[in-house]
Design a protein around this motif. Sequence first.
Motif, PDB file in Angstrom:
ATOM      1  N   ASN A 182       0.852  -1.193   0.000  1.00 55.47           N
ATOM      2  CA  ASN A 182       0.000   0.000   0.000  1.00 55.47           C
ATOM      3  C   ASN A 182       0.882   1.234   0.000  1.00 55.47           C
ATOM      4  N   LYS A 183       0.307   2.349  -0.382  1.00 58.74           N
ATOM      5  CA  LYS A 183       1.074   3.598  -0.357  1.00 58.74           C
ATOM      6  C   LYS A 183       1.504   3.893   1.072  1.00 58.74           C
ATOM      7  N   SER A 184       2.734   4.377   1.231  1.00 51.39           N
ATOM      8  CA  SER A 184       3.273   4.606   2.576  1.00 51.39           C
ATOM      9  C   SER A 184       2.344   5.429   3.457  1.00 51.39           C
ATOM     10  N   ASN A 186      -0.722   5.445   3.655  1.00 56.04           N
ATOM     11  CA  ASN A 186      -1.922   4.721   4.117  1.00 56.04           C
ATOM     12  C   ASN A 186      -1.601   3.625   5.115  1.00 56.04           C
ATOM     13  N   GLU A 273       5.714  -2.360  -5.529  1.00 55.16           N
ATOM     14  CA  GLU A 273       5.622  -1.186  -6.405  1.00 55.16           C
ATOM     15  C   GLU A 273       6.491  -0.097  -5.768  1.00 55.16           C
ATOM     16  N   THR A 275       7.386   2.852  -6.622  1.00 50.43           N
ATOM     17  CA  THR A 275       6.999   4.264  -6.655  1.00 50.43           C
ATOM     18  C   THR A 275       6.044   4.621  -5.503  1.00 50.43           C
ATOM     19  N   SER A 276       5.418   3.618  -4.883  1.00 45.94           N
ATOM     20  CA  SER A 276       4.531   3.918  -3.738  1.00 45.94           C
ATOM     21  C   SER A 276       5.284   3.938  -2.419  1.00 45.94           C
ATOM     22  N   LYS A 278       7.720   5.513   0.236  1.00 46.46           N
ATOM     23  CA  LYS A 278       8.164   6.889   0.491  1.00 46.46           C
ATOM     24  C   LYS A 278       9.684   7.017   0.515  1.00 46.46           C
ATOM     25  N   SER A 342       8.742   9.438  -4.463  1.00 42.96           N
ATOM     26  CA  SER A 342       9.507   8.433  -3.741  1.00 42.96           C
ATOM     27  C   SER A 342      10.928   8.908  -3.563  1.00 42.96           C
TER      28      SER A 342
END
Length: 516
Positions: A182-184, A186, A273, A275-276, A278, A342
Motif C-alpha cells: 500500500n502507499k506509505s 496509508n 511497487e 513508486t509507492s 516513500k 519516492s
Amino acid sequence: MIGEMTHLGSVMAAVMFVWAIFRQLFPDEFRRDVRKYVNKVVSYVYPYVEITFHEYQVDSWFERSKAFESIERYLSTNSSKRAQRLKANVIKDSESVVLSMDENEEVTDEFNGIQIWWTSSKKIPQQRALFSYRGDEENRYYKLICRREHRDIITNVYMKHVLDEGKAIAVRTRQRKLYTNNKSENWYGYKRTMWSHIIFEHPSTFDTLAMDPKKKKEILNDLMMFSKSKDYYKKVGKSWKRGYLLYGPPGTGKSSMIAAMANLLEYDIYDLELTSVKDNTDLRKLLIGTSSKSIIVIEDIDCSLDLTGQRKEKKKEESKDDKDPVQKKAEEEVGDKKKKGSEVTLSGLLNFIDGLWSACGSERLIVFTTNYVEKLDPALIRRGRMDKHIEMSYCCYETFKVLANNYLDVESHELFETISRMLGETKMTPADVAESLMPKSDEDSAEVCLNKLIKSLEDAKEEARLKAIEDAKAEEEASKKKEENFEKVQESDAKLTDEGVDKVQVSDAKENGVNV
Ligand SMILES: Nc1ncnc2c1ncn2[C@@H]1O[C@H](COP(=O)(O)OP(=O)(O)OP(=O)(O)O)[C@@H](O)[C@H]1O
Ligand SMILES: [Mg+2]
C-alpha cells in the motif's frame, strides 16, 4: 481405555460426593488441607497425565493458539478416520475443508508403541462477557491423556512431532497469496496494513511456459536446488535467498515465468511497487513485513525509479549556480515534486536486497524484470545480488512447439516446417504467436490457426522490411544533413581564418610602423 475410565469415573464421583458434604461441614483452612491430601491420593491412584491445549490463550484472546491449530490439523489427517463424529470447518487461508473431531469425541494415536488418547471438548463461560471481540465465547480445547510413565517422551518428543506435522500439513494445504504494497501514507490508522493481498491463482506453470527446453531445464534445476539448500546456505554463511533478473522485450513471458516459479515452489508473491514507497526506511519496513517462502518481485525496475538518474541529478545541481534565479526556482519545484513521489535511492535498494536486514526471514527469491537491461546500474545486477540473469527472447521454433502443444494440442504438422523457417527470418514475441494460435471460434481447426500464424508472420516480415527501408532513408537523410552541416562549419571556419589572417597581417604591419 473407556472402561477403565468409567470405573475411575465412579470412584471420582464418590469422592466428589463425600467432598461436597465435607464442604458443608468444615471451615475453609481445614478444607484446604484436606484437598491437598485428596489430590495427592487421586494422583497416586490415577495413573494418567492430562495436558490441555486451549483454542484461545489467556494472554491472546484475539488470535487462535498456534499449538491448537497445529493439533487440529494433525488430528484431522491422522485420526479423523477413526473418529465417528466429525466437524467440518472452513479455515482461513486453507484450500480445503478441515475435518476435526466433534466435541466429546475421543481418538487414539500411537507413537513409538505408546498409546495416546485425544479428546475434544469446550468450555462455556458461566457469565457472558459484556464486551467481546470474538463471536462466541466458548473456548474449545484438546486434551491429551497418556500414561504417567510416558510423560517425558510425550511432552518432549511426541508433542514436537505433532506440532511439526500440523505445521507441515498447514503449509501443504494453505492458499497462496499475491501481495502488493500500500502507499506509505496509508499505513497507519485502524486496520491499515503495509501489504494487501488476494488469493494467488495464476495458472502458469513450467509446462505451459514456452522457451528453449535446455534453458528451462537449467532454471528448473536451479530453483529446485535452491529450495533444498537450507543447510548448504547455512554452511557457507549466506542468507537463504537468491536473486533472478529476467530481461527481454515486452510479451516474452517474464511475468508468466514468475507465476510459474511461485507455482513450482508453492511460494507467495510480494509484488513491490517501488513508486509507492516513500523512502528507504519504509522499504526496509516492507521487507520485514514479508514472510518466508516467498518471491519478492519488482517489475520493470528500470521504470520504477530513476535510480541511475539520481547520480546524474547531483552532477547537474553542482553546475546550477550560474543559472538565472527564476529558472533555478522552477527547476527546484519540479525536483521537489519528483521527490515527493519516492525518495528511495539506489543504495536503499541495494541494502534491501543484500543488506543486514535482508537476512530476516529465509527461503526467498528476489526477482527483477526489465525490458532494457543495459539501462540498469551494474551494481544492482552484479552476481551475488542478482545471481541468475535470464534472457526471455523472441519466439524460436522450440518455443513455438510448446505453444502449439498448449494452445492447439498438436505436436507436429506439415505447416511446422514453414513456420520454423519464418520464425528464423522474423522476430515475433511468444505473446503475439500465442494470440495468433488461439482459436477465435468453435470452427477454427488447428490448421486454420497455424495458417493464421503464417499470415501474421508474413505481415510482420513485410512490416519489418518496410521499417528497415524507412530507417535506412532516415539514416541517409540524417547523414546527409550532418555532412551539409559539416561543410557549412568548415566554410565559416575558413572564412574566420581568412579574416583572422588579414587582421594578424594588419596588426603586424602596424607594429612594424607600416601604413596600411
Ligand atoms: N514464453 C511464454 N510462454 C507462454 N506464454 C507466453 C510466453 N510469453 C508470453 N506468453 C503469453 O503472453 C502473455 C504476456 O506475457 P507476459 O505478461 O509474461 O510478458 P512479459 O514479458 O511479462 O511482458 P512485459 O515486459 O510487457 O511485462 C501471457 O499472458 C502469456 O499467455
Ligand atoms: Mg510483465
